[in-house]
Design a protein around this motif. Structure first.
Motif, PDB file in Angstrom:
ATOM      1  N   LEU A  54      29.151  43.285  35.060  1.00 54.09           N
ATOM      2  CA  LEU A  54      29.163  44.167  36.227  1.00 54.09           C
ATOM      3  C   LEU A  54      28.157  45.298  36.018  1.00 54.09           C
ATOM      4  CD1 LEU A  54      32.986  44.538  36.946  1.00 54.09           C
ATOM      5  CD2 LEU A  54      31.320  43.163  38.184  1.00 54.09           C
ATOM      6  N   LEU A 112      38.815  46.043  38.142  1.00 54.19           N
ATOM      7  CA  LEU A 112      37.611  45.333  37.696  1.00 54.19           C
ATOM      8  C   LEU A 112      37.925  43.898  37.305  1.00 54.19           C
ATOM      9  CD1 LEU A 112      35.995  48.240  35.665  1.00 54.19           C
ATOM     10  CD2 LEU A 112      35.217  47.331  37.865  1.00 54.19           C
ATOM     11  N   MET A 119      36.156  40.589  38.802  1.00 52.91           N
ATOM     12  CA  MET A 119      35.594  39.535  37.956  1.00 52.91           C
ATOM     13  C   MET A 119      36.225  38.172  38.235  1.00 52.91           C
ATOM     14  SD  MET A 119      33.246  40.740  35.952  1.00 52.91           S
ATOM     15  CE  MET A 119      33.175  39.380  34.822  1.00 52.91           C
TER      16      MET A 119
END
Length: 85
Positions: free
Chosen positions: A33, A69, A73
């Motif tokens: 990221l 996050l 993902m």
């Protein structure tokens, strides 16, 4: 939609920035990221927690940001199927 947090640090008179180490740890964990995306996530989680009146700590922000996050993902866009004619 308005942005919750537009800056990651305060001005010269601001207290030391507690978000930096959180961003660094999460950026090392989520290497695929972009760093700015990780920073925005941490800043948004921090701002949301403050807005809700919570006692914000770097540990809490890190845990919530990590979950968000991980969702980013692990999400995959839906597959496109050809329309039959």
């Amino acid at each position: 939609m308005p942005v919750l947090a537009t800056r990651l640090s305060g001005g010269p008179s601001a207290e030391p920035e507690p978000r930096g180490p959180v961003i660094a740890r999460l950026a090392a964990e989520f290497l695929t990221l972009p760093l700015d995306a990780v920073g925005r996530c941490v800043a948004d989680v921090w701002a949301c927690a403050e807005h809700m009146g919570l006692d914000v700590t770097p540990e809490i922000v890190e845990r919530v940001a990590r979950e968000h996050l991980l969702g980013v993902m692990n999400s995959t866009p839906p597959t496109r199927t050809k329309a039959r004619t």
